[in-house]
Design a protein around this motif. Sequence first.
Motif, mmCIF file in Angstrom:
data_model
loop_
_atom_site.group_PDB
_atom_site.id
_atom_site.type_symbol
_atom_site.label_atom_id
_atom_site.label_comp_id
_atom_site.label_asym_id
_atom_site.label_seq_id
_atom_site.Cartn_x
_atom_site.Cartn_y
_atom_site.Cartn_z
ATOM 1 N N PRO A 187 -59.250 63.993 40.900
ATOM 2 C CA PRO A 187 -60.033 62.796 41.241
ATOM 3 C C PRO A 187 -60.017 62.463 42.731
ATOM 4 N N ALA A 188 -58.917 62.808 43.417
ATOM 5 C CA ALA A 188 -58.858 62.438 44.833
ATOM 6 C C ALA A 188 -59.380 63.529 45.727
ATOM 7 N N LEU A 189 -59.628 64.704 45.157
ATOM 8 C CA LEU A 189 -60.009 65.838 45.973
ATOM 9 C C LEU A 189 -61.486 65.777 46.310
ATOM 10 N N SER A 190 -61.812 65.826 47.579
ATOM 11 C CA SER A 190 -63.214 65.807 47.975
ATOM 12 C C SER A 190 -63.267 66.321 49.409
ATOM 13 N N TRP A 191 -64.451 66.578 49.908
ATOM 14 C CA TRP A 191 -64.556 67.032 51.289
ATOM 15 C C TRP A 191 -64.046 65.969 52.240
ATOM 16 N N ASP A 192 -64.281 64.689 51.876
ATOM 17 C CA ASP A 192 -63.765 63.609 52.724
ATOM 18 C C ASP A 192 -62.257 63.679 52.814
ATOM 19 N N PHE A 193 -61.640 63.933 51.667
ATOM 20 C CA PHE A 193 -60.184 63.990 51.639
ATOM 21 C C PHE A 193 -59.678 65.049 52.599
ATOM 22 N N LEU A 194 -60.380 66.153 52.640
ATOM 23 C CA LEU A 194 -59.896 67.233 53.474
ATOM 24 C C LEU A 194 -60.211 67.036 54.949
ATOM 25 N N LEU A 195 -61.291 66.300 55.231
ATOM 26 C CA LEU A 195 -61.728 66.264 56.613
ATOM 27 C C LEU A 195 -61.455 64.960 57.335
ATOM 28 N N GLN A 196 -60.984 63.942 56.607
ATOM 29 C CA GLN A 196 -60.763 62.671 57.282
ATOM 30 C C GLN A 196 -59.320 62.492 57.694
ATOM 31 N N ASP A 197 -59.127 61.536 58.591
ATOM 32 C CA ASP A 197 -57.770 61.155 58.963
ATOM 33 C C ASP A 197 -57.237 60.160 57.941
ATOM 34 N N PRO A 198 -55.942 60.035 57.822
ATOM 35 C CA PRO A 198 -55.417 58.998 56.938
ATOM 36 C C PRO A 198 -55.606 57.614 57.556
ATOM 37 N N ILE A 199 -55.958 56.653 56.713
ATOM 38 C CA ILE A 199 -56.139 55.294 57.209
ATOM 39 C C ILE A 199 -55.394 54.319 56.313
ATOM 40 N N ARG A 200 -55.397 53.055 56.740
ATOM 41 C CA ARG A 200 -54.770 51.997 55.960
ATOM 42 C C ARG A 200 -53.342 52.375 55.569
ATOM 43 N N GLY A 201 -52.570 52.685 56.570
ATOM 44 C CA GLY A 201 -51.184 52.990 56.305
ATOM 45 C C GLY A 201 -50.998 54.249 55.475
ATOM 46 N N MET A 202 -51.878 55.213 55.665
ATOM 47 C CA MET A 202 -51.823 56.495 54.958
ATOM 48 C C MET A 202 -52.008 56.336 53.445
ATOM 49 N N THR A 203 -52.565 55.224 53.022
ATOM 50 C CA THR A 203 -52.819 55.105 51.587
ATOM 51 C C THR A 203 -54.250 55.434 51.247
ATOM 52 N N ALA A 204 -55.043 55.713 52.248
ATOM 53 C CA ALA A 204 -56.439 56.062 51.979
ATOM 54 C C ALA A 204 -56.866 57.079 53.018
ATOM 55 N N GLY A 205 -58.108 57.491 52.923
ATOM 56 C CA GLY A 205 -58.579 58.464 53.897
ATOM 57 C C GLY A 205 -58.203 59.865 53.478
ATOM 58 N N GLY A 206 -57.922 60.700 54.433
ATOM 59 C CA GLY A 206 -57.730 62.103 54.102
ATOM 60 C C GLY A 206 -56.478 62.686 54.709
ATOM 61 N N ILE A 207 -56.443 64.003 54.727
ATOM 62 C CA ILE A 207 -55.238 64.687 55.193
ATOM 63 C C ILE A 207 -55.566 65.690 56.282
ATOM 64 N N PHE A 208 -56.658 65.453 56.971
ATOM 65 C CA PHE A 208 -57.112 66.429 57.955
ATOM 66 C C PHE A 208 -56.053 66.808 58.987
ATOM 67 N N PRO A 209 -55.402 65.827 59.648
ATOM 68 C CA PRO A 209 -54.430 66.214 60.677
ATOM 69 C C PRO A 209 -53.291 67.065 60.128
ATOM 70 N N THR A 210 -52.965 66.861 58.859
ATOM 71 C CA THR A 210 -51.875 67.675 58.318
ATOM 72 C C THR A 210 -52.312 69.120 58.138
ATOM 73 N N ILE A 211 -53.568 69.304 57.739
ATOM 74 C CA ILE A 211 -54.058 70.678 57.585
ATOM 75 C C ILE A 211 -54.072 71.379 58.948
ATOM 76 N N ILE A 212 -54.552 70.658 59.961
ATOM 77 C CA ILE A 212 -54.585 71.249 61.304
ATOM 78 C C ILE A 212 -53.167 71.563 61.768
ATOM 79 N N GLY A 213 -52.262 70.617 61.531
ATOM 80 C CA GLY A 213 -50.875 70.822 61.951
ATOM 81 C C GLY A 213 -50.282 72.049 61.293
ATOM 82 N N THR A 214 -50.504 72.177 59.981
ATOM 83 C CA THR A 214 -49.973 73.343 59.279
ATOM 84 C C THR A 214 -50.561 74.623 59.852
ATOM 85 N N MET A 215 -51.861 74.591 60.180
ATOM 86 C CA MET A 215 -52.466 75.795 60.751
ATOM 87 C C MET A 215 -51.844 76.159 62.088
#
Lengths: 289, 286, 311
Positions: free
Chosen positions: A46-74
């Motif tokens: 349910p939470a998986l979407s292109w937004d999830f993958l490409l956005q930054d986390p917002i609202r105290g990391m409770t919303a938004g996406g995980i983009f910076p983490t993917i870049i960091g891992t890369m």
Amino acid sequence: MFAANQRLIDKTKKEERFKAALSTLTVGIFLPALIIVGWLFVKGAPALSWDFLLQDPIRGMTAGGIFPTIIGTMWLVTICVLISAPLGILAAIYLSEYAPDNLSTRIIRLCILNLAGVPSIVHALFGLGAFVLFLRMGTSILAASCTLAVMNLPVIITSTLESLQAVPRSFREASWNVGASKLQTIRHIVLPNSIPGILTGMVFAVSRAAGETAAILFTGVAFYLPFLPVNVFEQCMSLSMHLFTISTQVVGVPEAYPYATALVLIMMVLIVNSISVAMRWYFRSRRKW
Amino acid sequence: MMRFAILAVLLVVASCSRSGNHVVIQNKGSDTLVNLAQAWAEEYKVINANVGIAVSGGGSGTGIAALINGTVDIANSSRAIHEKEKVDAEKNNNGKVTEHIVGLDALAVFVHPANPITELTLEEIGCIYGKSGKCETWGDVRPGTVVPGCQDNKIIRVSRQSNSGTYEYFREAVLGGEQDFKQGSMDLNGSREGVDMVGKTPCAIGYTGMGYVSKEVKSLCVAKDKSTTCALPNMENALSKAYPISRELFMYTVGTPKPEVQAFLDWIKTDAAKTITKNSGFVPVQ
Amino acid sequence: MDKVQVLPMTQAKAKPVRRNQRPWSERIIEGLIKAGGMSGIIFVVGILIFILRESAGFLFGKFDFMEFFASGNWVPASVEKIEYGTLALLAGTMSVTIVSMVIAVPVGLACAFYISEFCPPRLRETYKILIEFLAAIPSVVWGFIAIVIINPLLIDVFQIPSGLNIMNAAIILALMSLPLIVSIGEDALRAVPESYREAAEAMGATKWEIATRVLLPAAKNGLMAAALLGVGRALGETMAVLMATGHSIRFPTSVFDPVRTLTATIAAELGEAPKGGDHYQSLFAIGLYLFILSFVINILADRLVRGKRLK
């Protein structure tokens, strides 16, 4: 003379039963793993979407996406492979082509075996002591990647060594007999034929580096960074660390988020592994021997 | 293969030479504060695009250790800095340590909703958590208490790790500062894990900053002793100090902070930042 | 010296090779290769040196041999009496390792037998790929699974108060070490010469009898090495046990007790300690402890495998 007597029938029946039991057991092992991955998928989708993958986390990391983490891992994975691959390949070439069969070679092999078995937190301690403090890299992608590289060295060395040794000796001999030096033989005959194994090792290293948490905890990863890292001397976020923090620390995270993050991590690792399997099939079919 | 390797190396070198034109403030420390600090960092990035705050947790002890070592700009702490730490920090960094109070917190003590107990005194909590305390079952705490769903009526203590400021503050405020915790508690990471655990475990009791308490657990009404009325952990009681275990939340800097750091510290006192504090469950500094 | 004529099939560049005068570029590269070969030793020794360096102050100062190894009180941040006793932590590590190996070793070796001897070849390939996938799952994901899946499962099935305990960590560790045990066990079985199987079959043995009476004794060393490496893996695991064990210092009395392991202690407490302080150095001392433990296990496993090869 070959008619089955009762004893043989009994033995065969017993064997059939044991075979069935073992086969059930084997399936039984993979079943929980498949169920678990399936469960993660069901709860995380349910939470998986292109937004999830490409956005930054917002609202105290409770919303938004995980983009910076993917870049960091890369970042971490790339620098790690850049460091460990050349070193590992050189080491494997030494062990395969140059090392004499004596005590010091035995010691080297033993050391590589030990390096593979060192607990990841001890690697983290080493990384902290050697790279962050002694070499003054500070907590940075470079320090974390160097630590990951030391962890992955045995993986690359072992798989490269295997594929180097799989090249038939006759290839080398043919090359020597026409006057090529050892190094030329390695460069033009042995290495090109070992590429599949080398790539497999690198791919393994990639999937291990992507999933590692303990080794990067103290050497380069941060809870939250507002910017993407631009060079190796900065810190980064990572998928694995992010999973750890949002499942134990952050309040108010929607239930699907940690599942989705775990899913992304698993998917990344599985995709990388599938590439490795595919590569091996491809190269095996093109093998020259 | 060779060409790929050369390209990769060039990429790395090129990236090394390009230094970011933004300033990064290093902020590390308390896990109690980390969510709030991260929320502030997110908001501050919107206001001031060139300044970013890199937030890390690890516990108040981690932040202060980093302050001593000179590797952070701002250390977050949910307990006051010790005298010895202050001396070390000032010695290593050639500057004075400045304490900034950025919020107020009430340390909630909570149990599973099915637990019949609704209030406890500090002494009773000390009996549960302290090394010299003899309370092992819920019946020991208040005779006749039976917790439904709890095997043997045993108390399962959920605590924090020793690098946590919450841990240290609790030890000081509830256990009297001279007593250790009883060994054998479940020392979980992160403030939220404890809440999750207690919410699922009828036998359990835990403590954390009130900003982390969720609907799955029941906060206890805590009284200083048997003769005082108890108070619930909420903003009013934290502010008025009616709640006996209220504490200040600190950010520490050493020496003269860089202008960007000072600007951020000033911004924390603005109304916009205070709204974020409230939304995170803490009391903004008045 | 004449230029050597090169046959096209080798594609080697033609260069006159004088015995005592090779181009300097070759010598540099060969030097690099030899240096690379040393890297294995360099890093292992390096790890030892750096851990020793950071823990030296503690080891030659406050270190009390009896207390470190025999006391169950790990209270480095105590206000009453600071103690650095690791026995309870060792008990945590051992209990989790032993329970997980009790699950993983029999199951893993049985699987190895099945995959190596009884399985049709196509299915074997599939299983080997599945094993690789299982092995690739990162430890933090396993830790997450421990918290959200195994935890409630244990609470429901066994009616216990808390699902973060030895059993939880053991299940997770078993799943993590199974791929290692299965693949190394399978290698060991494959290494038994085909002639053994053929001879037994010629005497009328069934597959099961071959497996138990011929292969098991013949591959016994390799199988033991597989088990030992599984133990090493379980011993050294950090993130998954950090999240799964409940992180409680005590001597466990049942498999449903929460415990704390050596590895998790380092991970949880390292950030706190100011560098160079006693607590910091004592954590490095635990790191040394772990390093030596894993070293011993690895040498044992290597000895076993070597012994097997001499047959």
